[in-house]
Design a protein around this motif. Sequence first.
Motif, PDB file in Angstrom:
ATOM      1  N   ASN A 181      16.755 -22.636 -15.322  1.00 35.04           N
ATOM      2  CA  ASN A 181      18.109 -22.861 -15.242  1.00 35.04           C
ATOM      3  C   ASN A 181      18.640 -21.476 -14.525  1.00 35.04           C
ATOM      4  O   ASN A 181      19.672 -21.459 -13.889  1.00 35.04           O
ATOM      5  N   ARG A 182      17.862 -20.489 -14.738  1.00 35.03           N
ATOM      6  CA  ARG A 182      18.358 -19.126 -13.959  1.00 35.03           C
ATOM      7  C   ARG A 182      17.128 -18.729 -13.358  1.00 35.03           C
ATOM      8  O   ARG A 182      15.888 -18.456 -13.561  1.00 35.03           O
ATOM      9  N   THR A 183      17.552 -18.221 -12.023  1.00 34.19           N
ATOM     10  CA  THR A 183      16.684 -17.264 -11.084  1.00 34.19           C
ATOM     11  C   THR A 183      17.325 -15.995 -10.661  1.00 34.19           C
ATOM     12  O   THR A 183      18.520 -15.911 -10.538  1.00 34.19           O
ATOM     13  N   ASP A 184      16.555 -15.082 -10.294  1.00 33.03           N
ATOM     14  CA  ASP A 184      16.980 -13.936 -10.039  1.00 33.03           C
ATOM     15  C   ASP A 184      16.052 -13.420  -8.742  1.00 33.03           C
ATOM     16  O   ASP A 184      14.780 -13.671  -8.769  1.00 33.03           O
ATOM     17  N   TYR A 185      16.470 -12.682  -7.663  1.00 35.93           N
ATOM     18  CA  TYR A 185      15.707 -12.184  -6.751  1.00 35.93           C
ATOM     19  C   TYR A 185      16.135 -10.779  -6.179  1.00 35.93           C
ATOM     20  O   TYR A 185      17.276 -10.414  -6.390  1.00 35.93           O
ATOM     21  N   VAL A 186      15.068 -10.067  -5.689  1.00 28.92           N
ATOM     22  CA  VAL A 186      15.459  -9.031  -5.131  1.00 28.92           C
ATOM     23  C   VAL A 186      16.060  -9.231  -3.798  1.00 28.92           C
ATOM     24  O   VAL A 186      16.036 -10.428  -3.128  1.00 28.92           O
ATOM     25  N   PRO A 231       0.813  -1.282   0.015  1.00 26.24           N
ATOM     26  CA  PRO A 231       0.006  -0.120  -0.154  1.00 26.24           C
ATOM     27  C   PRO A 231       0.891   1.222   0.048  1.00 26.24           C
ATOM     28  O   PRO A 231       1.731   1.565   1.045  1.00 26.24           O
ATOM     29  N   GLY A 232       0.647   2.145  -1.030  1.00 28.18           N
ATOM     30  CA  GLY A 232       1.299   3.362  -1.101  1.00 28.18           C
ATOM     31  C   GLY A 232       2.688   3.142  -1.504  1.00 28.18           C
ATOM     32  O   GLY A 232       3.458   4.218  -1.563  1.00 28.18           O
ATOM     33  N   LYS A 233       3.103   2.064  -2.105  1.00 30.86           N
ATOM     34  CA  LYS A 233       4.213   2.088  -2.799  1.00 30.86           C
ATOM     35  C   LYS A 233       4.387   1.610  -4.122  1.00 30.86           C
ATOM     36  O   LYS A 233       3.261   1.178  -4.679  1.00 30.86           O
ATOM     37  N   GLU A 234       5.286   1.735  -4.908  1.00 36.35           N
ATOM     38  CA  GLU A 234       5.646   1.318  -6.221  1.00 36.35           C
ATOM     39  C   GLU A 234       5.574  -0.336  -6.342  1.00 36.35           C
ATOM     40  O   GLU A 234       6.266  -0.871  -5.251  1.00 36.35           O
ATOM     41  N   ARG A 235       5.110  -0.809  -7.652  1.00 37.77           N
ATOM     42  CA  ARG A 235       5.298  -1.992  -7.577  1.00 37.77           C
ATOM     43  C   ARG A 235       6.797  -2.555  -7.852  1.00 37.77           C
ATOM     44  O   ARG A 235       7.508  -1.691  -8.615  1.00 37.77           O
ATOM     45  N   GLU A 236       7.325  -3.697  -7.089  1.00 41.13           N
ATOM     46  CA  GLU A 236       8.701  -3.995  -7.243  1.00 41.13           C
ATOM     47  C   GLU A 236       8.993  -5.374  -7.608  1.00 41.13           C
ATOM     48  O   GLU A 236       8.072  -6.226  -7.204  1.00 41.13           O
ATOM     49  N   PHE A 237       9.815  -5.776  -8.211  1.00 42.89           N
ATOM     50  CA  PHE A 237      10.449  -6.996  -8.540  1.00 42.89           C
ATOM     51  C   PHE A 237      10.473  -7.687  -7.115  1.00 42.89           C
ATOM     52  O   PHE A 237      11.282  -7.387  -6.561  1.00 42.89           O
ATOM     53  N   VAL A 238      10.283  -9.091  -7.409  1.00 37.36           N
ATOM     54  CA  VAL A 238      10.559 -10.119  -6.291  1.00 37.36           C
ATOM     55  C   VAL A 238      11.402 -11.196  -6.822  1.00 37.36           C
ATOM     56  O   VAL A 238      12.565 -11.428  -6.273  1.00 37.36           O
ATOM     57  N   ALA A 239      11.058 -12.068  -8.082  1.00 37.41           N
ATOM     58  CA  ALA A 239      11.829 -13.010  -8.479  1.00 37.41           C
ATOM     59  C   ALA A 239      11.413 -13.329  -9.784  1.00 37.41           C
ATOM     60  O   ALA A 239      10.474 -12.983 -10.154  1.00 37.41           O
ATOM     61  N   LEU A 240      12.434 -13.993 -10.394  1.00 35.35           N
ATOM     62  CA  LEU A 240      11.905 -14.677 -11.775  1.00 35.35           C
ATOM     63  C   LEU A 240      12.785 -15.791 -12.027  1.00 35.35           C
ATOM     64  O   LEU A 240      13.770 -16.221 -11.438  1.00 35.35           O
ATOM     65  N   ILE A 241      12.281 -16.812 -12.767  1.00 36.17           N
ATOM     66  CA  ILE A 241      12.926 -17.838 -13.387  1.00 36.17           C
ATOM     67  C   ILE A 241      12.837 -17.930 -14.793  1.00 36.17           C
ATOM     68  O   ILE A 241      11.499 -17.582 -15.453  1.00 36.17           O
ATOM     69  N   ASP A 242      13.889 -18.463 -15.299  1.00 36.06           N
ATOM     70  CA  ASP A 242      13.775 -18.303 -16.867  1.00 36.06           C
ATOM     71  C   ASP A 242      13.198 -19.681 -17.513  1.00 36.06           C
ATOM     72  O   ASP A 242      12.615 -20.392 -16.746  1.00 36.06           O
TER      73      ASP A 242
END
Length: 125
Positions: free
Chosen positions: A59-64, A44-55
Amino acid sequence: QVQLVESGGGLVQAGGSLRLSCAVSERSGRTFSIFTMGWFRQAPGKEREFVALIDWRGNRTDYVDSVKGRFTISRDNAKSTAYLQMNSLKPEDTADYYCAAGPLAAAVSRTFNFWGRGTQVTVSS
């Protein structure tokens, strides 16, 4: 058309766990396995942010940084479903969580073409 439906959100105490799921359905003939899957959140009251992804191959993951070591993203291409396992939850993890699908493994929302409607996660202290 690609549709994404999140589930698994809810209310949990700090230190608890939740597992979010994102089921993907497609009418265009594209297959789930070609998409990078991502999770984003908006408090609430904040911008959307990236949390995680998977290709697409898993094989590849990324996290905040704020979730590294606590959250794990995974996917099951046979079930056209992506997951976000969230452990050691903190009150600051409270947000609406959205899954997204796109062609690129990049941690920016503009690279994701398709979005779900979100699921709410509330972590009480």
